[in-house]
Design a protein around this motif. Structure first.
Motif, mmCIF file in Angstrom:
data_model
loop_
_atom_site.group_PDB
_atom_site.id
_atom_site.type_symbol
_atom_site.label_atom_id
_atom_site.label_comp_id
_atom_site.label_asym_id
_atom_site.label_seq_id
_atom_site.Cartn_x
_atom_site.Cartn_y
_atom_site.Cartn_z
ATOM 1 N N ARG A 1 -16.257 -28.439 6.384
ATOM 2 C CA ARG A 1 -15.899 -28.009 5.029
ATOM 3 C C ARG A 1 -16.849 -28.719 4.089
ATOM 4 O O ARG A 1 -16.888 -29.944 4.040
ATOM 5 C CB ARG A 1 -14.447 -28.370 4.710
ATOM 6 C CG ARG A 1 -13.465 -27.389 5.262
ATOM 7 C CD ARG A 1 -12.135 -27.397 4.566
ATOM 8 N NE ARG A 1 -11.482 -28.696 4.534
ATOM 9 C CZ ARG A 1 -10.240 -28.886 4.136
ATOM 10 N NH1 ARG A 1 -9.519 -27.880 3.742
ATOM 11 N NH2 ARG A 1 -9.705 -30.079 4.128
ATOM 12 N N ARG A 2 -17.617 -27.908 3.378
ATOM 13 C CA ARG A 2 -18.635 -28.492 2.507
ATOM 14 C C ARG A 2 -18.398 -28.016 1.079
ATOM 15 O O ARG A 2 -18.059 -26.856 0.847
ATOM 16 C CB ARG A 2 -20.022 -28.100 2.993
ATOM 17 C CG ARG A 2 -21.153 -28.659 2.155
ATOM 18 C CD ARG A 2 -22.501 -28.355 2.769
ATOM 19 N NE ARG A 2 -22.715 -29.080 4.018
ATOM 20 C CZ ARG A 2 -23.895 -29.140 4.634
ATOM 21 N NH1 ARG A 2 -24.943 -28.506 4.128
ATOM 22 N NH2 ARG A 2 -24.020 -29.821 5.761
ATOM 23 N N SER A 3 -18.630 -28.901 0.145
ATOM 24 C CA SER A 3 -18.487 -28.554 -1.262
ATOM 25 C C SER A 3 -19.862 -28.191 -1.816
ATOM 26 O O SER A 3 -20.781 -29.011 -1.810
ATOM 27 C CB SER A 3 -17.897 -29.738 -2.039
ATOM 28 O OG SER A 3 -17.687 -29.387 -3.392
ATOM 29 N N ILE A 4 -19.997 -26.938 -2.269
ATOM 30 C CA ILE A 4 -21.271 -26.471 -2.816
ATOM 31 C C ILE A 4 -21.008 -25.729 -4.116
ATOM 32 O O ILE A 4 -19.914 -25.202 -4.339
ATOM 33 C CB ILE A 4 -22.022 -25.557 -1.822
ATOM 34 C CG1 ILE A 4 -21.193 -24.300 -1.536
ATOM 35 C CG2 ILE A 4 -22.338 -26.279 -0.530
ATOM 36 C CD1 ILE A 4 -21.935 -23.281 -0.686
ATOM 37 N N PRO A 5 -22.000 -25.662 -5.002
ATOM 38 C CA PRO A 5 -21.790 -24.947 -6.270
ATOM 39 C C PRO A 5 -21.718 -23.447 -6.055
ATOM 40 O O PRO A 5 -22.513 -22.875 -5.310
ATOM 41 C CB PRO A 5 -23.024 -25.333 -7.101
ATOM 42 C CG PRO A 5 -24.047 -25.764 -6.112
ATOM 43 C CD PRO A 5 -23.309 -26.325 -4.941
ATOM 44 N N GLN A 6 -20.747 -22.824 -6.720
ATOM 45 C CA GLN A 6 -20.555 -21.380 -6.603
ATOM 46 C C GLN A 6 -20.148 -20.810 -7.955
ATOM 47 O O GLN A 6 -19.603 -21.512 -8.799
ATOM 48 C CB GLN A 6 -19.472 -21.060 -5.566
ATOM 49 C CG GLN A 6 -19.787 -21.560 -4.178
ATOM 50 C CD GLN A 6 -18.939 -20.861 -3.137
ATOM 51 O OE1 GLN A 6 -19.229 -19.755 -2.717
ATOM 52 N NE2 GLN A 6 -17.879 -21.513 -2.719
ATOM 53 N N TRP A 7 -20.378 -19.493 -8.104
ATOM 54 C CA TRP A 7 -20.026 -18.798 -9.330
ATOM 55 C C TRP A 7 -18.627 -18.200 -9.219
ATOM 56 O O TRP A 7 -18.238 -17.695 -8.163
ATOM 57 C CB TRP A 7 -21.036 -17.694 -9.629
ATOM 58 C CG TRP A 7 -22.352 -18.236 -10.096
ATOM 59 C CD1 TRP A 7 -23.481 -18.412 -9.353
ATOM 60 C CD2 TRP A 7 -22.656 -18.693 -11.415
ATOM 61 N NE1 TRP A 7 -24.491 -18.959 -10.121
ATOM 62 C CE2 TRP A 7 -24.003 -19.135 -11.403
ATOM 63 C CE3 TRP A 7 -21.942 -18.782 -12.608
ATOM 64 C CZ2 TRP A 7 -24.639 -19.646 -12.528
ATOM 65 C CZ3 TRP A 7 -22.579 -19.291 -13.734
ATOM 66 C CH2 TRP A 7 -23.902 -19.718 -13.688
ATOM 67 N N PHE A 8 -17.894 -18.264 -10.328
ATOM 68 C CA PHE A 8 -16.520 -17.776 -10.372
ATOM 69 C C PHE A 8 -16.330 -16.854 -11.569
ATOM 70 O O PHE A 8 -16.897 -17.089 -12.639
ATOM 71 C CB PHE A 8 -15.528 -18.939 -10.495
ATOM 72 C CG PHE A 8 -15.401 -19.768 -9.251
ATOM 73 C CD1 PHE A 8 -14.355 -19.561 -8.369
ATOM 74 C CD2 PHE A 8 -16.324 -20.762 -8.957
ATOM 75 C CE1 PHE A 8 -14.229 -20.329 -7.224
ATOM 76 C CE2 PHE A 8 -16.214 -21.533 -7.818
ATOM 77 C CZ PHE A 8 -15.155 -21.313 -6.941
ATOM 78 N N LEU A 9 -15.500 -15.827 -11.385
ATOM 79 C CA LEU A 9 -15.034 -14.979 -12.484
ATOM 80 C C LEU A 9 -13.619 -15.402 -12.856
ATOM 81 O O LEU A 9 -12.788 -15.639 -11.988
ATOM 82 C CB LEU A 9 -15.022 -13.500 -12.071
ATOM 83 C CG LEU A 9 -16.231 -12.666 -12.507
ATOM 84 C CD1 LEU A 9 -17.507 -13.216 -11.904
ATOM 85 C CD2 LEU A 9 -16.026 -11.202 -12.103
ATOM 86 N N LYS A 10 -13.351 -15.479 -14.138
ATOM 87 C CA LYS A 10 -12.054 -15.956 -14.621
ATOM 88 C C LYS A 10 -10.993 -14.856 -14.557
ATOM 89 O O LYS A 10 -10.485 -14.376 -15.577
ATOM 90 C CB LYS A 10 -12.183 -16.473 -16.062
ATOM 91 C CG LYS A 10 -12.869 -17.819 -16.168
ATOM 92 C CD LYS A 10 -12.800 -18.320 -17.607
ATOM 93 C CE LYS A 10 -13.460 -19.679 -17.767
ATOM 94 N NZ LYS A 10 -13.421 -20.142 -19.174
ATOM 95 N N ILE A 11 -10.607 -14.498 -13.357
ATOM 96 C CA ILE A 11 -9.545 -13.510 -13.206
ATOM 97 C C ILE A 11 -8.222 -14.085 -13.700
ATOM 98 O O ILE A 11 -7.341 -13.341 -14.128
ATOM 99 C CB ILE A 11 -9.442 -13.051 -11.733
ATOM 100 C CG1 ILE A 11 -8.507 -11.836 -11.621
ATOM 101 C CG2 ILE A 11 -9.013 -14.183 -10.817
ATOM 102 C CD1 ILE A 11 -8.486 -11.213 -10.232
ATOM 103 N N THR A 12 -8.109 -15.420 -13.696
ATOM 104 C CA THR A 12 -6.863 -16.030 -14.181
ATOM 105 C C THR A 12 -6.646 -15.777 -15.666
ATOM 106 O O THR A 12 -5.508 -15.818 -16.143
ATOM 107 C CB THR A 12 -6.865 -17.547 -13.914
ATOM 108 O OG1 THR A 12 -8.075 -18.119 -14.449
ATOM 109 C CG2 THR A 12 -6.790 -17.834 -12.417
ATOM 110 N N ALA A 13 -7.712 -15.476 -16.402
ATOM 111 C CA ALA A 13 -7.555 -15.157 -17.826
ATOM 112 C C ALA A 13 -6.816 -13.839 -18.011
ATOM 113 O O ALA A 13 -6.293 -13.557 -19.093
ATOM 114 C CB ALA A 13 -8.931 -15.100 -18.501
ATOM 115 N N TYR A 14 -6.772 -13.029 -16.950
ATOM 116 C CA TYR A 14 -6.094 -11.731 -16.990
ATOM 117 C C TYR A 14 -4.837 -11.724 -16.126
ATOM 118 O O TYR A 14 -4.249 -10.661 -15.903
ATOM 119 C CB TYR A 14 -7.047 -10.635 -16.517
ATOM 120 C CG TYR A 14 -8.139 -10.283 -17.513
ATOM 121 C CD1 TYR A 14 -8.054 -9.130 -18.286
ATOM 122 C CD2 TYR A 14 -9.249 -11.106 -17.685
ATOM 123 C CE1 TYR A 14 -9.055 -8.807 -19.198
ATOM 124 C CE2 TYR A 14 -10.247 -10.799 -18.593
ATOM 125 C CZ TYR A 14 -10.148 -9.645 -19.346
ATOM 126 O OH TYR A 14 -11.138 -9.327 -20.250
#
Length: 891
Positions: free
Chosen positions: A185-198
Motif C-alpha cells: 500500500r503506497r501513498s501517491i498523489p492523485q486527482w480527485f473530483l469533489k463528488i461530496t459537494a453534490y
C-alpha cells in the motif's frame, strides 16, 4: 411469396434496405415528441456474448415500439473503449492496446448489425478517440478553475515489479495478479473530483426518480450514506494537536475502551520510529488491500502505539492502537472503539484482551430485567439474587451481554447521562462539546471524493501541466486535446507515456518556463459518465454539448445490468449535474426510466482432478441421462464418454465454459429467433436460463407464422372487412385479436413484460390454427389478424415483420406503420363467463348475457347442476355478485 422461411436471406435483405434508406437516422424535430432509448454501451472485448444480445434486444424492442407510437426515437451505440483489459490483451497477444481495441470494435460492429438493431450508426462514438475525450479534458480544466478538482496523496495498491497501481480485484492473496510480487500500500498523489459537494443533492434527487427500481435507489442511498453524528476531540498525551474522531453513536461514548488509528496515521508513523514491532506491523499493513469489502472480512489485527488519549468526559487514559481495519482515506483515519456496542470493535477487543464495557441497556435487556424484578430478583443494589426460577432469565441476560449489542436503548454506566435515550444523549453531549469548543454536530457521508487518477497507459491523459513556479496548471482549452500516443511499444511493466520523457516535456502556459505533463490517465468511469449526452451533439467540433442536448436529454429509457447500480449510475448522475452547472444541459437527472436486466445463465459441468481442481466442460459436449420426469440424473462427455459432474446453473462465462456464441446461434437459427427467445424466456429483469430447445421452439414458431401468412396470401387478396356481417365465430376471433393488441401494447409499454406479450401473440395464433372459416368474412378477419400480428412482432422480430408486411400490403414499409389500435367495440361481449363460488370456494362457472341483471345471474347460478350439488338443500344466507367476474353464495 416463397413457401419456406429463409431467415438468412430475409434478414440480409431487410438490413440492406434499412441501410439504404437510413431508416434509423435520428433528426431533431421540435414538433414531435422525442424518445431517447439507450442501452449501456459495450466494452470492445472482441465478441458479443448473450448478455449483450439480451440487453440490446430489450432496448431495441422498446425503441421500435416507441417509434410505432409516433415518437421521434433516438437509439445510438458506441464503444466504452479505454481500460485495463486492452492492456492485458496487448501483453498476451504481443500487440498494441489501440490496435487490439480498434480491431475488436470493427468485429463487434458487424455482430451488432447482424442482429438488426435499429441504431443511428451516424452517431457512433468510441471513448478512446481524441475527438471524444477532448471534451472531458475541457470539463476537467473548468472544474479545476471552479475548485471542484484537487490533488492529494492517496493510498493505492502498488506492484513493485510492474511499477504500477493495481485495482483491488488484481490483488490475489496479497500479490500482483501478473507479476506475483507482494503488493504494497503506497501513498501517491492523485486527482480527485469533489463528488461530496453534490452528496446531498444526489441523495435528495433519488426521490425524483419514480422510474428507477427501488433496489437501485436503495443501493445508492446506502453508498452515499448520509449520517448525523458528532465530531469529538481526544487530547493526546504529549501532543499539542488533539485526535479527532467522528461518531454516529455518541450515546456510547462512555463505553470507549480504546482508540484505533490507520497504519498511515501520523501518530502511528511517529510511534513506529521508536517501536520495532509497531514499525513491522505498519509495513505489513501497508501491503493489505484497501477495498472496504476486504476490510470487512479480513482478520482484525493491531499493535498498541504506547500512547494514550484522554477521555473527553471521564478524563480516563484510553490506549491508542494501530489497526488494519482503519483506513486513512476514510474520515479522520481514527475511530473511537466501543467493543460493548460494535461487532468489529468487540472482535478486536476480545482478541487482544481489551476492556469491554456495556453502557446501553437495550429493550431486550430491559424486558428481561423487568421480568426478574417482577419475581423479586433484584436487590436494592440492583444486583441479581440467586433464585432457581430466575436462572433461565439470568442465562439470557448473560448471553446478550457476551456480545456487542448494537441496538439503541437507555444509557447506563454513563454517570450524569444515565437513563437518557439515544436522542436525549445525542443532544446533551452535542450541547456540552459545542459549548466548550471540543466537538460539534456534523452531517457526514459515507461517499468519498472520486479519485480519477490511474497510473496506466490506455486511458484519457489528465490535462494538467506541472511547473516549478506555477505548480499544477490546467492545459489551456485551445491546446486540447492532450492526445494519447497509440503507436507505442507496450510491455505492461510501465506506461509508455511515463517511460517517454519527450512526451511529458512541455512549457508552462502561465510563465512559459519548462514544465512536464501529467502522465496519469483518467479512471475509465470518466468516459462512461457522460457519453449518453455526447450522442446528442455527436458532430459538434466547437462545443462539448449544444442546443440539441436539451431536445434529446434526459434519456427516457436506460437499460443495463444491476451491477452498475452504484458506481456508473452514480458517477453519471454526478457528471450530469456538473454539466448542468456549466450551462450545458437544463435538466437535473440524466435517466428518467431505468431497467436493470437479469443475467443470462446456463447449466455447468465439470471434472474434478485429484488435486481438487475443476475442469469445466462445455454443455454442448455433454450427454445427459434423464429420469421419467425429464430431470437430469447423470452426465457424460460426448467426446470421450467419461462421466462428468452436473454443476449448478450459473452466469454464462468463459471461466465456467458455459457460454453460448451468439454468432453460431444466428447462423443456425437467424437473428429474429435469437431475439425472440431472449425476450420470451423470462421477464427482462429476471435471469434467463438459456435452453437450446427453447431456441428451437422459437424457430418453429416463426416457421409456423411464415407458413400461415403464405397460405393466406396464396389465396389471393382478402376482401374488405365488414364488421356488421361477421358471424359469432368470426366475432370471437376478432375479439381475441383486439384483446391481444391491448395486452401486448400494455406489456411492451407500461409493464415491460415482453415474455407475456409474446405468449399472448402465440395464444392468438393457436386460436387462428383452430379457426376453419374460408368465406369472405373469415378471410377479412384473418387479413386483419396477420397484419396486426406482424406489427405486434415487429419490435421483437423486425426482419420477418419486414418481409411479411410486404407480402401482406405490397411495397409498404413496416417501419412507417403505427402501432395497431385496439377496437373497443370489437372487445364487447354478448356473453360473459362468471365464476361461481360457494362459501368462497370455486364450485362452477356459468355463461350469462353481458347485460344480465343481478337477479338473472343469481337464477342462472342456482340452476347450475354443480352448484345445486354443493348446496345440497342448505339455506342461502347471502348472495354476492361482482359484475363481469363472479357470484359468491354463502350457505
Amino acid at each position: 411469396m416463397q413457401e419456406q422461411y429463409s431467415p438468412a436471406e430475409l434478414e440480409a435483405g431487410a438490413q440492406a434496405y434499412w441501410d439504404a434508406q437510413q431508416s434509423f437516422k435520428a433528426v431533431e424535430d421540435p414538433s414531435r415528441e422525442k424518445y431517447y432509448c439507450l442501452s449501456m454501451f459495450p466494452y470492445p472485448s472482441g465478441k458479443l456474448h448473450m448478455g449483450h444480445v439480451r440487453n440490446y434486444t430489450i432496448g431495441d424492442v422498446i425503441s421500435r415500439h416507441q417509434r410505432m407510437l409516433g415518437k421521434n426515437v433516438l437509439q445510438p451505440i458506441g464503444f466504452d473503449a479505454f481500460g485495463l483489459p486492452a492492456e492485458n490483451a496487448a501483453i498476451a497477444n504481443n500487440t498494441q492496446p489501440a490496435k487490439w481495441t480498434y480491431a475488436n470494435m470493427e468485429y463487434m460492429r458487424v455482430q451488432l448489425k447482424r442482429l438488426g438493431f435499429a441504431y443511428d450508426w451516424s452517431r457512433e462514438l468510441a471513448t478512446c478517440r481524441p475527438e471524444y475525450y477532448r471534451w472531458e479534458q475541457l470539463l476537467f480544466t473548468r472544474l479545476m478553475k471552479k475548485g471542484l478538482v484537487y490533488r492529494k496523496d492517496s493510498v493505492v495498491n502498488w506492484d513493485p515489479i510492474d511499477q504500477t497501481v493495481l485495482a483491488n480485484e488484481q490483488v490475489v492473496d496479497g500479490r500482483g495478479w501478473r507479476s506475483g510480487a507482494v503488493v504494497e500500500r503506497r501513498s501517491i498523489p492523485q486527482w480527485f473530483l469533489k463528488i461530496t459537494a453534490y452528496a446531498q443533492e444526489l441523495l435528495d434527487d433519488l426521490d425524483a426518480l419514480p422510474g428507477w427500481p427501488e433496489p437501485v435507489k436503495t443501493m445508492q442511498r446506502n453508498w452515499i450514506g448520509r449520517s448525523e453524528g458528532l465530531e469529538l476531540q481526544f487530547q493526546v498525551e504529549g501532543e499539542a494537536e488533539p485526535l479527532k474522531v467522528y461518531t454516529t453513536r455518541p450515546d456510547t461514548l462512555m463505553g470507549v475502551t480504546y482508540v484505533a488509528v490507520a497504519a498511515e496515521h501520523p501518530l502511528a508513523l511517529k510511534a513506529g520510529e521508536r517501536n520495532a514491532e509497531l514499525a513491522a506491523f505498519l509495513k505489513e499493513a501497508s501491503r493489505s488491500g484497501v477495498a472496504e469489502a476486504e476490510m470487512e472480512t479480513m482478520e482484525k489485527r493491531g499493535v498498541p502505539l504506547g500512547i494514550s488519549v484522554i477521555h473527553p468526559i471521564s478524563g480516563a487514559r484510553v490506549p491508542v492502537w494501530a489497526a488494519n481495519f482503519v483506513l486513512m482515506g476514510y474520515g479522520t483515519g481514527a475511530v473511537m472503539a466501543v467493543p460493548g456496542h460494535d461487532e468489529r470493535d468487540h472482535e478486536f477487543a476480545t482478541k487482544y484482551g481489551l476492556p469491554i464495557k456495556h453502557v446501553i441497556r437495550t429493550a431486550a435487556e430491559a424486558e428481561i430485567e423487568a421480568r426478574m424484578a417482577t419475581l423479586g430478583a433484584l436487590s436494592d443494589e440492583d444486583e441479581p439474587v440467586e433464585h432457581s426460577a430466575l436462572e433461565p432469565l439470568m442465562k439470557q441476560l448473560r448471553e446478550l451481554q457476551q456480545h456487542a449489542t448494537t441496538e439503541h436503548g437507555t444509557l447506563i454506566n454513563s454517570g450524569e447521562y444515565d437513563g437518557l435515550d439515544f436522542s436525549q444523549a445525542f443532544d446533551a453531549l452535542a450541547a456540552r462539546f459545542e459549548k466548550d469548543g471540543s466537538g460539534s454536530r456534523r452531517v457526514n457521508f459515507r461517499l468519498r471524493d472520486w479519485g480519477v487518477s490511474r497510473q496506466r497507459y490506455w486511458g484519457c491523459p489528465i490535462p494538467v501541466i506541472y511547473c516549478q513556479h506555477c505548480d499544477a496548471v490546467p492545459v489551456p482549452e485551445d491546446q486540447l486535446p492532450v492526445v494519447l500516443p497509440e503507436d507505442v511499444a507496450f510491455t505492461g511493466v510501465q506506461s509508455p507515456i511515463k517511460a517517454d520523457p519527450e512526451w511529458a516535456r512541455t512549457t508552462c502556459p502561465q510563465c512559459g518556463g519548462p514544465a512536464t505533463r501529467e502522465t496519469d490517465t483518467f479512471d475509465t468511469f470518466f468516459e462512461s459518465s457522460w457519453y449518453f449526452a455526447r450522442y446528442a451533439s455527436f458532430d459538434n467540433k466547437e462545443k462539448m454539448l449544444d442546443e440539441r442536448a436539451d431536445y434529446w436529454l434526459p434519456v427516457d429509457q436506460y437499460i443495463g445490468g444491476i451491477e452498475h447500480a452504484i458506481l456508473h449510475l452514480l458517477y453519471a448522475r454526478f457528471f450530469y449535474k456538473l454539466m448542468r452547472d456549466e450551462g450545458m444541459v437544463k435538466s437535473d437527472e440524466p435517466f428518467t426510466q431505468l431497467l436493470t436486466q437479469g443475467m443470462v445463465i446456463k447449466e455447468t459441468y465439470f471434472r474434478e482432478g485429484a488435486d481438487g481442481k475443476k475442469t469445466w466442460i462445455n454443455p454442448a459436449d455433454v450427454v445427459l441421462e434423464r429420469d421419467a420426469k425429464g430431470q437430469p440424473i447423470a452426465a457424460k462427455s460426448a467426446v470421450d464418454g467419461e462421466a462428468v459432474v452436473i454443476g449448478g446453473v450459473e452466469k454464462m462465462s468463459k471461466s465456467k465454459n458455459n457460454g453460448v456464441d451468439p454468432q453460431a446461434m444466428i447462423q443456425q437459427y437467424g437473428a429474429d429467433t435469437v431475439r425472440l427467445y431472449s425476450m420470451f424466456a423470462a421477464p427482462p429483469d429476471y435471469s434467463l436460463d438459456w435452453k437450446e430447445e427453447g431456441v428451437e421452439g422459437m424457430a418453429r414458431f416463426l416457421r409456423r407464422l411464415w407458413r400461415g401468412v403464405h397460405q393466406h396470401v396464396s389465396r389471393g387478396p382478402a376482401p374488405k372487412l365488414d364488421v356488421a356481417a361477421l358471424n359469432a365465430q368470426q366475432k370471437d376471433l376478432r375479439r381475441l385479436l383486439h384483446e391481444t393488441i391491448a395486452k401486448v401494447g400494455d406489456d411492451y409499454g407500461r409493464r415491460r413484460t415482453f415474455n407475456t406479450a409474446i405468449a399472448a401473440i402465440m395464444e392468438l395464433l393457436n386460436a387462428v390454427s383452430r379457426f376453419d372459416g374460408e368465406d369472405e368474412g373469415s378471410r377479412a378477419v384473418l387479413q386483419e389478424i396477420w397484419e396486426a400480428v406482424t406489427l405486434m412482432l415487429n419490435p421483437v422480430t423486425p426482419h420477418i415483420a419486414h418481409g411479411l408486411w410486404r407480402e401482406l400490403r405490397g411495397s409498404d414499409d413496416v417501419l412507417a406503420q403505427l402501432w395497431p389500435v385496439a377496437d373497443a367495440s370489437a372487445m364487447l361481449r354478448d356473453q360473459v363467463m362468471l365464476v361461481v363460488q360457494i362459501n368462497g370456494k370455486l364450485r362452477s362457472r356459468i355463461e350469462v348475457a353481458a347485460d344480465a341483471t343481478q337477479g338473472a345471474i343469481i337464477e342462472a347460478a342456482l340452476s347450475d347442476e354443480n352448484v345445486q350439488r354443493f348446496i345440497n338443500g342448505a339455506p342461502i344466507k347471502k348472495q354476492i355478485v361482482v359484475p363481469g367476474k363472479l357470484v359468491n353464495l354463502v350457505i
